[in-house]
Design a protein around this motif. Structure first.
Motif, PDB file in Angstrom:
ATOM      1  N   GLN A 237       9.779 130.971  76.528  1.00 50.88           N
ATOM      2  CA  GLN A 237      10.335 129.946  77.410  1.00 50.88           C
ATOM      3  C   GLN A 237       9.911 130.172  78.855  1.00 50.88           C
ATOM      4  O   GLN A 237       9.592 129.228  79.573  1.00 50.88           O
ATOM      5  CB  GLN A 237      11.860 129.937  77.309  1.00 50.88           C
ATOM      6  CG  GLN A 237      12.377 129.456  75.965  1.00 50.88           C
ATOM      7  CD  GLN A 237      11.831 128.090  75.605  1.00 50.88           C
ATOM      8  OE1 GLN A 237      10.939 127.970  74.753  1.00 50.88           O
ATOM      9  NE2 GLN A 237      12.329 127.068  76.253  1.00 50.88           N
ATOM     10  N   TYR A 238       9.911 131.419  79.287  1.00 53.85           N
ATOM     11  CA  TYR A 238       9.494 131.724  80.653  1.00 53.85           C
ATOM     12  C   TYR A 238       8.015 131.405  80.868  1.00 53.85           C
ATOM     13  O   TYR A 238       7.618 130.896  81.924  1.00 53.85           O
ATOM     14  CB  TYR A 238       9.762 133.192  80.983  1.00 53.85           C
ATOM     15  CG  TYR A 238      11.236 133.533  81.081  1.00 53.85           C
ATOM     16  CD1 TYR A 238      12.128 132.673  81.719  1.00 53.85           C
ATOM     17  CD2 TYR A 238      11.739 134.710  80.534  1.00 53.85           C
ATOM     18  CE1 TYR A 238      13.482 132.980  81.796  1.00 53.85           C
ATOM     19  CE2 TYR A 238      13.096 135.019  80.617  1.00 53.85           C
ATOM     20  CZ  TYR A 238      13.956 134.153  81.242  1.00 53.85           C
ATOM     21  OH  TYR A 238      15.290 134.451  81.329  1.00 53.85           O
TER      22      TYR A 238
ATOM     23  N   MET B 243       7.673 127.732  81.171  1.00 51.01           N
ATOM     24  CA  MET B 243       8.132 127.295  82.478  1.00 51.01           C
ATOM     25  C   MET B 243       7.051 127.526  83.534  1.00 51.01           C
ATOM     26  O   MET B 243       6.831 126.685  84.412  1.00 51.01           O
ATOM     27  CB  MET B 243       9.411 128.047  82.872  1.00 51.01           C
ATOM     28  CG  MET B 243      10.073 127.513  84.135  1.00 51.01           C
ATOM     29  SD  MET B 243      11.544 128.442  84.624  1.00 51.01           S
ATOM     30  CE  MET B 243      12.646 128.031  83.290  1.00 51.01           C
TER      31      MET B 243
ATOM     32  N   GLN C 211       4.392 124.779  83.123  1.00 51.20           N
ATOM     33  CA  GLN C 211       4.840 123.484  83.633  1.00 51.20           C
ATOM     34  C   GLN C 211       4.893 123.491  85.158  1.00 51.20           C
ATOM     35  O   GLN C 211       4.584 122.487  85.804  1.00 51.20           O
ATOM     36  CB  GLN C 211       6.221 123.130  83.061  1.00 51.20           C
ATOM     37  CG  GLN C 211       6.263 123.039  81.536  1.00 51.20           C
ATOM     38  CD  GLN C 211       5.435 121.890  80.992  1.00 51.20           C
ATOM     39  OE1 GLN C 211       4.410 121.523  81.544  1.00 51.20           O
ATOM     40  NE2 GLN C 211       5.869 121.318  79.890  1.00 51.20           N
TER      41      GLN C 211
ATOM     42  N   PHE D 283      10.361 118.880  77.618  1.00 53.06           N
ATOM     43  CA  PHE D 283      10.543 120.091  78.417  1.00 53.06           C
ATOM     44  C   PHE D 283      11.866 120.040  79.185  1.00 53.06           C
ATOM     45  O   PHE D 283      12.592 121.038  79.253  1.00 53.06           O
ATOM     46  CB  PHE D 283       9.377 120.243  79.399  1.00 53.06           C
ATOM     47  CG  PHE D 283       9.547 121.369  80.381  1.00 53.06           C
ATOM     48  CD1 PHE D 283       9.315 122.683  80.009  1.00 53.06           C
ATOM     49  CD2 PHE D 283       9.964 121.111  81.683  1.00 53.06           C
ATOM     50  CE1 PHE D 283       9.502 123.728  80.912  1.00 53.06           C
ATOM     51  CE2 PHE D 283      10.147 122.141  82.598  1.00 53.06           C
ATOM     52  CZ  PHE D 283       9.908 123.452  82.206  1.00 53.06           C
TER      53      PHE D 283
ATOM     54  N   GLU E 229      14.756 120.606  76.833  1.00 57.35           N
ATOM     55  CA  GLU E 229      14.789 122.026  76.461  1.00 57.35           C
ATOM     56  C   GLU E 229      15.424 122.871  77.561  1.00 57.35           C
ATOM     57  O   GLU E 229      16.210 123.788  77.283  1.00 57.35           O
ATOM     58  CB  GLU E 229      13.376 122.530  76.157  1.00 57.35           C
ATOM     59  CG  GLU E 229      12.806 121.999  74.854  1.00 57.35           C
ATOM     60  CD  GLU E 229      11.348 122.412  74.648  1.00 57.35           C
ATOM     61  OE1 GLU E 229      10.790 123.075  75.554  1.00 57.35           O
ATOM     62  OE2 GLU E 229      10.776 122.062  73.599  1.00 57.35           O
ATOM     63  N   GLN E 230      15.079 122.583  78.822  1.00 60.33           N
ATOM     64  CA  GLN E 230      15.652 123.340  79.936  1.00 60.33           C
ATOM     65  C   GLN E 230      17.162 123.141  80.032  1.00 60.33           C
ATOM     66  O   GLN E 230      17.914 124.094  80.265  1.00 60.33           O
ATOM     67  CB  GLN E 230      14.987 122.912  81.251  1.00 60.33           C
ATOM     68  CG  GLN E 230      13.572 123.410  81.426  1.00 60.33           C
ATOM     69  CD  GLN E 230      13.505 124.922  81.433  1.00 60.33           C
ATOM     70  OE1 GLN E 230      14.213 125.597  82.158  1.00 60.33           O
ATOM     71  NE2 GLN E 230      12.636 125.472  80.608  1.00 60.33           N
TER      72      GLN E 230
ATOM     73  N   SER F 225      18.743 124.971  77.194  1.00 64.69           N
ATOM     74  CA  SER F 225      18.668 126.405  77.461  1.00 64.69           C
ATOM     75  C   SER F 225      19.796 126.838  78.400  1.00 64.69           C
ATOM     76  O   SER F 225      20.473 127.852  78.161  1.00 64.69           O
ATOM     77  CB  SER F 225      17.312 126.751  78.082  1.00 64.69           C
ATOM     78  OG  SER F 225      17.259 128.113  78.448  1.00 64.69           O
ATOM     79  N   ASN F 226      20.028 126.049  79.454  1.00 66.30           N
ATOM     80  CA  ASN F 226      21.120 126.359  80.377  1.00 66.30           C
ATOM     81  C   ASN F 226      22.485 126.249  79.693  1.00 66.30           C
ATOM     82  O   ASN F 226      23.368 127.087  79.908  1.00 66.30           O
ATOM     83  CB  ASN F 226      21.080 125.421  81.584  1.00 66.30           C
ATOM     84  CG  ASN F 226      19.991 125.778  82.569  1.00 66.30           C
ATOM     85  OD1 ASN F 226      19.424 126.856  82.517  1.00 66.30           O
ATOM     86  ND2 ASN F 226      19.682 124.862  83.466  1.00 66.30           N
TER      87      ASN F 226
ATOM     88  N   GLY G 101      14.606 126.213  86.848  1.00 65.70           N
ATOM     89  CA  GLY G 101      14.731 125.263  85.741  1.00 65.70           C
ATOM     90  C   GLY G 101      15.172 123.881  86.160  1.00 65.70           C
ATOM     91  O   GLY G 101      14.487 122.881  85.882  1.00 65.70           O
TER      92      GLY G 101
ATOM     93  N   CYS H 122      13.271 120.201  86.407  1.00 69.22           N
ATOM     94  CA  CYS H 122      13.815 119.023  85.721  1.00 69.22           C
ATOM     95  C   CYS H 122      13.900 117.833  86.683  1.00 69.22           C
ATOM     96  O   CYS H 122      13.500 116.716  86.337  1.00 69.22           O
ATOM     97  CB  CYS H 122      15.192 119.335  85.162  1.00 69.22           C
ATOM     98  SG  CYS H 122      15.170 120.474  83.755  1.00 69.22           S
TER      99      CYS H 122
END
Length: 336
Positions: A164-165, A168, A171, A229, A232-233, A236-237, A297, A301
């Motif tokens: 995931q990192y 990130m 992106q 994406f 997903e962020q 994830s949070n 993140g 977004c």
């Protein structure tokens, strides 16, 4: 009118020494005429002619000054760092200033060019690194999946976070040229959200977090990759800040059309932090509790959704959870 008065004032100030010289000369001329008992009429006549001549010269010079000012104003509004031309220099000092500015500008261009090259090299390097690191990550994942144990499961979860990192980072690097990467089409929102849910399914199971999913039945004009994406962020949070046994709900807002809601029963966000959650690097109270928080993140977004002409709203209350709303009504661009 005020601008013209300011220009006249600036011109008079610039020529104040000449004006004082003219007035002092007139006083000297009158004094000498008086001392020598010269006739008053030719004296006044000579001064009037002198002042008329000085006035004509002054008016001509003022229009030259005004024209130069207008040219420079246009230059300030339309100047580019690569090419600009000054009005004709009035004297040697103005010419020296113009040459000095051109030298400084050339130096600036050279510095910017070098900095741009260094920046591009850095972007290329980190992009290549982010792609290359995926290979050993995939290899480690295969090894861990072959060995079913508690330790391997824990390592797989940590490896997922590493992935995931890395995603990130990619992106973030692509963000500058995001507009060139957009593919706008009508997509099923259910399809996009379920992709993200499948990715995080193991974390749902491991943390024993309940998923309350209501069919969205909505098609949106967006870019699938970038919106996925973002979802997903947000997930994830929600998973990070929701305690084991909690719940995450995904549904369409009843009061707002075409608005996706991702709601969790996590620790929530402090009221004073809410206005700043989309700032780059801002972690707030929760970030101080979780030392690993980056504050990137939600910033990504927000930037992505702005590019897609979507809106994001966050509502939260400490101890009760967070609602993230994404509104798709603001798209005003045609699909490919």
């Amino acid at each position: 009118m005020k601008d013209h008065i300011n220009i006249i004032g600036a011109y008079l100030k610039r020529n104040m020494l000449l004006i004082i010289y003219l007035l002092v000369s007139s006083c000297i001329f009158f004094s000498i005429s008086f001392l020598y008992s010269l006739p008053l009429e030719p004296t006044v006549y000579s001064l009037v002619l002198t002042y008329i001549f000085a006035f004509i010269i002054g008016i001509t010079d003022f229009f030259s000054f005004y024209k130069q000012h207008i040219t420079l104003e246009k230059l300030k509004r339309n100047i580019t760092i690569a090419d600009f031309s000054f009005p004709i220099a009035k004297d040697l000092i103005e010419k020296d200033y113009q040459e000095l500015i051109k030298i400084i500008n050339e130096s600036k261009i050279e510095i910017l060019t070098n900095n741009e090259k260094v920046y591009r090299d850095m972007i290329d390097y980190y992009t290549a690194w982010a792609h290359q690191i995926k290979t050993p990550i995939a290899a480690i994942k295969l090894v861990l999946q072959a060995e079913q144990s508690k330790i391997s499961s824990e390592l797989l979860e940590q490896l997922f976070k590493v992935e995931q990192y890395v995603e990130m980072v990619l992106q973030y690097l692509r963000m500058e040229n995001m507009s060139n990467d957009l593919l706008l089409k009508k997509y099923s929102l259910d399809h996009i959200v379920k992709q993200a849910l499948r990715k995080y399914s193991l974390i749902f199971i491991r943390k024993k977090i309940k998923l309350n999913y209501k069919e969205l039945n909505c098609h949106v004009l967006t870019d699938e990759k970038w919106l996925t994406f973002v979802i997903e962020q947000i997930l994830s949070n929600a998973l990070k800040y929701t305690n084991p046994g909690g719940q995450i709900s995904i549904y369409m807002e009843n009061n707002l059309p075409n608005t996706l809601v991702i709601e969790d029963t996590g620790i929530g966000i402090a009221k004073e932090d809410l206005p700043r959650v989309f700032e780059k690097g801002f972690t707030g109270y929760n970030g101080r509790l979780d030392k690993k928080s980056t504050g990137i993140g939600l910033y990504l977004c927000k930037r992505i959704l702005d590019k897609l002409s979507h809106k994001i709203i966050i509502e939260s209350e400490i101890g009760k959870g967070t609602k993230v709303k994404i509104n798709f009504d603001t798209v005003d661009i045609a699909p490919d």
